[in-house]
Design a protein around this motif. Structure first.
Motif, mmCIF file in Angstrom:
data_model
loop_
_atom_site.group_PDB
_atom_site.id
_atom_site.type_symbol
_atom_site.label_atom_id
_atom_site.label_comp_id
_atom_site.label_asym_id
_atom_site.label_seq_id
_atom_site.Cartn_x
_atom_site.Cartn_y
_atom_site.Cartn_z
ATOM 1 N N GLY A 161 -1.628 2.338 -6.683
ATOM 2 C CA GLY A 161 -0.570 1.551 -6.054
ATOM 3 C C GLY A 161 0.785 2.003 -6.543
ATOM 4 O O GLY A 161 0.901 2.793 -7.474
ATOM 5 N N SER B 123 -0.057 5.415 0.389
ATOM 6 C CA SER B 123 -1.089 6.449 0.511
ATOM 7 C C SER B 123 -0.516 7.851 0.313
ATOM 8 O O SER B 123 -1.109 8.832 0.739
ATOM 9 C CB SER B 123 -1.770 6.343 1.883
ATOM 10 O OG SER B 123 -0.818 6.488 2.923
ATOM 11 N N GLU C 211 0.841 -1.195 0.000
ATOM 12 C CA GLU C 211 0.000 0.000 0.000
ATOM 13 C C GLU C 211 0.875 1.244 0.000
ATOM 14 O O GLU C 211 1.919 1.282 0.652
ATOM 15 C CB GLU C 211 -0.868 0.003 1.259
ATOM 16 C CG GLU C 211 -1.758 1.187 1.431
ATOM 17 C CD GLU C 211 -2.533 1.119 2.741
ATOM 18 O OE1 GLU C 211 -2.644 2.169 3.392
ATOM 19 O OE2 GLU C 211 -3.004 0.024 3.109
ATOM 20 N N LYS D 89 3.939 -0.965 3.995
ATOM 21 C CA LYS D 89 3.014 0.127 3.708
ATOM 22 C C LYS D 89 3.795 1.433 3.756
ATOM 23 O O LYS D 89 4.601 1.651 4.663
ATOM 24 C CB LYS D 89 1.871 0.162 4.719
ATOM 25 C CG LYS D 89 0.963 -1.044 4.609
ATOM 26 C CD LYS D 89 -0.185 -0.955 5.563
ATOM 27 C CE LYS D 89 -1.075 -2.176 5.393
ATOM 28 N NZ LYS D 89 -2.253 -2.127 6.244
#
Length: 95
Positions: free
Chosen positions: A21, A11, A9, A79
């Motif tokens: 992605g 963000s 992930e 992440k």
């Protein structure tokens, strides 16, 4: 044993490699003693990377991370998101 950790992930909306992605082939994790950042982060208007790619962690410079073995990431997945820097490795845990 070779471990290749995927970036599951990201963000960070303003990264040129983040569109649906992370599309960089691999990222490098760097940072300072209290956090780890994504050194592959690029904030430009140019869309970079491959059209369909699940990025991997190519190298991790955070030797003190619990998931670092021989400068390779052994976490099940990584992440990336905003933290102390614009793009931090949110999976980082200090040993």
């Amino acid at each position: 044993m070779t471990v290749i950790t995927n970036v599951s992930e990201c963000s960070v909306g303003n990264c040129s490699f983040n569109h649906d992605g992370c599309t960089a082939l691999a990222i490098t994790v760097s940072g300072s003693a209290d956090h780890a950042s994504c050194a592959t982060f690029i904030d430009t208007s140019i869309s970079g990377g491959l059209p369909k790619m699940l990025a991997q962690v190519g190298a991790c410079q955070r030797a003190e991370c619990n998931f670092n073995h021989d400068l390779m990431c052994t976490a099940p997945a990584v992440k990336v998101g905003p933290g102390a820097d614009a793009a931090d490795c949110l999976t980082y845990t200090h040993a």
